[in-house]
Structures are given as C-alpha cells and as structure tokens.
Enzyme design. Structure first.
Site, PDB file in Angstrom:
ATOM      1  N   TYR A 144      -3.367   0.016   9.960  1.00  0.00           N
ATOM      2  CA  TYR A 144      -3.297  -0.487   8.748  1.00  0.00           C
ATOM      3  C   TYR A 144      -1.657  -0.171   8.015  1.00  0.00           C
ATOM      4  CZ  TYR A 144      -4.584  -0.756   3.635  1.00  0.00           C
ATOM      5  OH  TYR A 144      -4.693  -0.996   2.112  1.00  0.00           O
ATOM      6  N   SER A 203       0.746  -1.133   0.132  1.00  0.00           N
ATOM      7  CA  SER A 203      -0.113   0.034   0.003  1.00  0.00           C
ATOM      8  C   SER A 203       0.865   1.244  -0.189  1.00  0.00           C
ATOM      9  CB  SER A 203      -0.668   0.155   1.223  1.00  0.00           C
ATOM     10  OG  SER A 203      -1.443   1.343   1.380  1.00  0.00           O
TER      11      SER A 203
HETATM   12  C1  GCO Z   1      -6.874   5.160   2.936  1.00  0.00           C
HETATM   13  C2  GCO Z   1      -7.206   4.114   1.620  1.00  0.00           C
HETATM   14  C3  GCO Z   1      -5.737   3.543   1.437  1.00  0.00           C
HETATM   15  C4  GCO Z   1      -5.678   2.917   0.127  1.00  0.00           C
HETATM   16  C5  GCO Z   1      -4.570   2.211  -0.144  1.00  0.00           C
HETATM   17  C6  GCO Z   1      -3.626   3.319  -0.380  1.00  0.00           C
HETATM   18  O1  GCO Z   1      -7.878   5.158   3.945  1.00  0.00           O
HETATM   19  O2  GCO Z   1      -6.065   6.039   2.988  1.00  0.00           O
HETATM   20  O3  GCO Z   1      -8.022   3.236   2.043  1.00  0.00           O
HETATM   21  O4  GCO Z   1      -5.114   2.907   2.664  1.00  0.00           O
HETATM   22  O5  GCO Z   1      -7.077   2.004   0.653  1.00  0.00           O
HETATM   23  O6  GCO Z   1      -4.053   1.302   0.850  1.00  0.00           O
HETATM   24  O7  GCO Z   1      -2.324   2.405  -1.224  1.00  0.00           O
END
Ligand code: GCO
Length: 263
Positions: free
Chosen positions: A160, A147
């Site tokens: 995340y 990501s």
């Molecule tokens: C967020 C997005 C990101 C994208 C992706 C970017 O809330 O910033 O959901 O997480 O999904 O991962 O690379």
C-alpha cells in the site's frame, strides 16, 4: 473574496470507489458545492444504487456507474457512456483503493501486485481516459487520494505504501504533463479516519487505536466529513494555480515525531 471561488455549480464530478467511506464523504461535499456527482463502484449494483439514493436524498444530482477501474477497456467504455449520458467530466477524484495488511516477507506477489494495480495503476487508467476530454476543453481537475503512506512507512502495509508513494509522484507527473492544458492535478493525503477500512485497527483497546490517538496531535481519529473542505477546494476555481501538490488532512500527524505515550 467571492464564495464563487468554491462554487461547483454546473460541474460534473466522477468519484471512484465512492459507495462508502471517504469517497462517499467527498462526493457529498463536492455535491453540496453544486456539482453533479457520478458515483463509481465495482462491488454490487445494489451498493451503487444505495449510494446514489443517499446523495439524492441530500438534494444532490447523482448518477451511478458500475465498472472495474483496473480494466482499461471497461473504463474507456464507461467514460464514453458517462460523457454521453451525463456530460463532460470536469472533476475526477481517484479514490478507489484497497489495502492488504501483511508483512512483506510473507506477502504473496499476487497480493502485492493487486494492491499496486488498484491503488496506483487504476488512477493512471481512469485519468488517461478522462484527460482526453479535459485536454480538448483545456480545463479539468484531478484529485488523487494519497495517504500518510505516501510519506511514511508502517509495518504490514508495504504494498500500500509503495502504491501511495508512487501515486504522489504520479500526481506530480500528471501536473507536469497536463498543466499546459489548464488541468490541475493534486492529491489529498488523509490521515487516520474512522472508516470501514480502518475499523479493524480502530477498535477500542486495539494497540493501533491507542497509538494513533497518541501519534495524532489532535488526539482523535478524523471524521470522513472533515475531508470535504479539501476536496471542494481542489475541485474549484480557488485552486486554479495549485498544481502537483498533496494536501494532507491528518490532524497534524506529519508535523510531529510523536510524543512519549505517558505524556
Ligand atoms: C493503515 C491504515 C492507513 C490509512 C490511511 C492513512 O493500515 O495504516 O489503513 O493506510 O487507511 O491510508 O493515510
């Protein structure tokens, strides 16, 4: 250069979390390159069957298996069933993932742990089950879906980012340990794509939507199909000497510090 380099005929590819979104798009791309596709999901059998039917309607040989990628016992059983019923897994795309957008100071530990479990531990669990056969056959491709948050932080996605940052380093370590078995392990780092997962922050007029349009040199959200080239490349002979890398497909986001919103 022969286009055979990108030919996946005769290969079997497992894509986790592929009933929709980026996983589905990558499964279609890898399938159109000739691979037999195995769709994994853990939501409902109906969703899996629908995804299988969608790929089959595109002329792609497809199977669907429902299992929880965070449950090692279920994963081991599923991989054994797949390798018995369909064939050895040549390509694994660890795509299954969740996100919880909550400020760290307010985030429940259980929520933090759930994101880590799905986004970081499950790629380890599924790869560990699949690598056994790949090591024996001395051949395999593993693609971990990273990501922008493998490189950058952002408000409210701390769990995340921790998972996706860890997944980048796990990719490098898988490379180190499995390259001697002719297994290439790389990552794809999607930028901001128009999917279900980003729908809440993409609606017209949402401040984040305007921010991303401004932050992305291409000035647009990505279309999930635009990930297919990277997925086919990292699944194919064309990437046999590429290992431990993360290929960012981000419209240029990581290349820039950004620009004033009125430019
Ligand atoms: C967020 C997005 C990101 C994208 C992706 C970017 O809330 O910033 O959901 O997480 O999904 O991962 O690379």
């Amino acid at each position: 250069m022969s286009t055979k380099l990108f030919d996946l005929s005769g290969k079997v590819a497992l894509v986790t979390g592929a009933t929709h979104g980026l996983g589905m798009a990558m499964a279609i791309g890898i399938g159109h390159a000739g691979a037999t596709i195995i769709i994994n999901g853990n939501s409902s059998q109906e969703k899996i069957d629908k995804a299988v039917a969608q790929l089959q309607s595109e002329g792609i040989k497809t199977f669907g298996y429902r299992f929880d990628v965070t449950d090692e016992t279920a994963v081991i059983k599923a991989i054994a069933k797949i390798e018995k019923e369909v064939g050895s897994i040549d390509i694994l795309v660890n795509n299954a993932g969740i996100i919880k957008r909550t400020p760290l100071a307010e985030m429940e530990v259980t929520d933090f742990e759930q994101v880590i479990k799905v986004d970081l531990v499950s790629p380890f669990i599924v790869s560990k089950a699949v690598i056994q056969g790949m090591m024996q056959r001395k051949s395999g491709k593993i693609i971990n879906i990273c990501s922008m948050m493998s490189e950058l932080g952002r408000n409210t996605v701390g769990a995340y980012a921790a998972a996706k940052g860890g997944l980048k380093m796990l990719t490098q370590n898988m490379c180190v340990e499995w390259a001697p078995y002719n297994v290439q392990v790389n990552g794809i780092g999607p930028g901001y794509f128009a999917t279900e997962q980003t729908q809440p922050i993409r609606v017209d007029g949402h401040p984040f939507n305007d921010f991303i349009i401004n932050r992305t040199p291409a000035g647009i959200w990505g279309d999930p199909d635009e990930l297919q080239g990277a997925a086919v490349f990292l699944s194919s002979k064309a990437s046999d000497f590429v290992n431990g890398q993360v290929l960012y497909v981000d419209g240029g986001i990581l290349a820039t510090i950004g620009k004033p919103s009125n430019e």
